[in-house]
Write an enzyme that holds these catalytic residues in place. Sequence first.
Site, PDB file in Angstrom:
ATOM      1  CE1 TYR A  25      37.038  38.354  30.185  1.00  0.00           C
ATOM      2  CE2 TYR A  25      36.813  39.374  32.343  1.00  0.00           C
ATOM      3  CZ  TYR A  25      36.244  38.889  31.184  1.00  0.00           C
ATOM      4  OH  TYR A  25      34.881  38.946  31.014  1.00  0.00           O
ATOM      5  CG  ASP A  65      41.518  46.045  33.447  1.00  0.00           C
ATOM      6  OD1 ASP A  65      40.919  46.413  34.481  1.00  0.00           O
ATOM      7  OD2 ASP A  65      41.166  45.055  32.778  1.00  0.00           O
ATOM      8  CE  LYS A 121      36.510  42.023  38.863  1.00  0.00           C
ATOM      9  NZ  LYS A 121      35.759  40.802  38.679  1.00  0.00           N
TER      10      LYS A 121
HETATM   11  C1  PLP Z   1      41.090  42.762  35.097  1.00  0.00           C
HETATM   12  C2  PLP Z   1      39.639  42.795  34.722  1.00  0.00           C
HETATM   13  N1  PLP Z   1      39.206  43.718  33.866  1.00  0.00           N
HETATM   14  C3  PLP Z   1      37.925  43.799  33.504  1.00  0.00           C
HETATM   15  C4  PLP Z   1      36.989  42.928  33.997  1.00  0.00           C
HETATM   16  C5  PLP Z   1      35.549  43.026  33.553  1.00  0.00           C
HETATM   17  O1  PLP Z   1      34.752  43.507  34.576  1.00  0.00           O
HETATM   18  P1  PLP Z   1      33.186  43.159  34.609  1.00  0.00           P
HETATM   19  O2  PLP Z   1      33.061  41.698  34.888  1.00  0.00           O
HETATM   20  O3  PLP Z   1      32.644  44.041  35.691  1.00  0.00           O
HETATM   21  O4  PLP Z   1      32.625  43.522  33.285  1.00  0.00           O
HETATM   22  C6  PLP Z   1      37.379  41.945  34.901  1.00  0.00           C
HETATM   23  C7  PLP Z   1      36.397  40.999  35.456  1.00  0.00           C
HETATM   24  O5  PLP Z   1      36.701  40.082  36.164  1.00  0.00           O
HETATM   25  C8  PLP Z   1      38.748  41.853  35.267  1.00  0.00           C
HETATM   26  O6  PLP Z   1      39.190  40.909  36.099  1.00  0.00           O
END
Ligand code: PLP
Length: 430
Positions: free
Chosen positions: A140, A237, A265
């Site tokens: 994700y 990521d 986060k």
């Molecule tokens: C690995 C990862 N990347 C990107 C995101 C997206 O972040 P946001 O919810 O702040 O848009 C998340 C969200 O949980 C995530 O777990």
Amino acid sequence: MASVQEDFVRRAHDAIPGGSLGTYFPADGQEFVIARGEGARVFDTAGKEYIDYVLGSGPMVLGHAHPAVVAAVTAQLQRGSSFYALNEPAVLLAEKLRESVPCAEQVKFCSSGSEACFFALRIARAATRRNKILKFEGAYHGHFDATLMGTWPGKLPNETYPAATPDSAGIPQNVRGDVLVAPFNDLERTAEIVKAHKDDLAAIIVEPQSRLVDPKPGFLEGLRRLAHEAGVILVFDEVVMGFRVARGGAQELYGVIPDIACFGKVLGGGYPLAAVAASRPLMQLCNPRHKGQADYAYMSGTLNGNAVAAAAGLATLTELEKPGAYERLRAIGERMRSGLRQAASRAGVAAQVLGVGPMANIYFTATPITDYRTAETQDAARSRALGRELLKRGFLTHLVTKIYLSLAHSDADIDRTVGTVEELLKADLR
Ligand SMILES: Cc1ncc(COP(=O)(O)O)c(C=O)c1O
């Protein structure tokens, strides 16, 4: 007569689809509205206390309403919150990111992890002048079209790699053609896909520990090599792992340095703030003074580098720099993981417990989990039932994703949680 909380839940369902702010919602009859959070606890509007393992989906690594964050935010609030122009906390936070993260020569802020991944891929496309991106099945990277593919393609995906299955309605059909999906931890298959598309491939994006699935030894190094050989940008990521598993994030933990990294986060300390970090030449592609040049990659947003969010992030990272913070986060994660393993084993339930640093989860399967498809062998109904029963007993979890731990959780919190999990597993809940 409905209680205050029941009334709020009813009103939430009226005003908000599904009565959910994102994708999280408790089972019917268990819904609640949070009144406040303090340390490792949240309290609902009916006065019920929960040990919180959701932690706002991850940012609250110090726990809720940490005094240092509250003080920093309060001080900044009195000076104003959003300016669009440069502000001091944002500059200090950018410097801290640079000092902490190996790949970060320069950084640029945005407001969410999704945006950070989106902009990272735009920069990669601008740098390579290619269109395609490769992501891993089950990973994700946020809510935007290009990566909301192959994240939860179902138990038995019909599509074969590298075909991308959209995870949502409303994604234009033509976006699919630019997204390649590979099996996580399968370097050979990934190499074949990269080779077949190397003239069109701009980026490989990977969460180094993909939704708690460990990278096999050599996998990240292999991606680094593949990307380098094909002139492709490697994007880590680190929205989840950044500043959580080590000060320098996953790249410090695994010793593999990407071209671009995305943060969110923890970086925002519970406020909307995220960042893209990379080498100076890559980051210069989004230098607004280069607007009009062919390789200029637009990156802007009203709240980028918001001063309150930057102050919260700065206070959070400063707390995490104190001696012993990361050791404690690792120790508490390990306590939870080994406790869950023992709980399952004492209850005679086949389970895999995954995670690194202050993250853990339990999957009910005898199959070792190495990628999305092996993770899908789990008994999801049992996991949901466990979450429901834990919630009744005052443990807030989101077992669909992971258990997040903070510096505010005590060993006693973990032991109580693990003890309850053991009782519930022995009761063979469904
Ligand atoms: C690995 C990862 N990347 C990107 C995101 C997206 O972040 P946001 O919810 O702040 O848009 C998340 C969200 O949980 C995530 O777990």
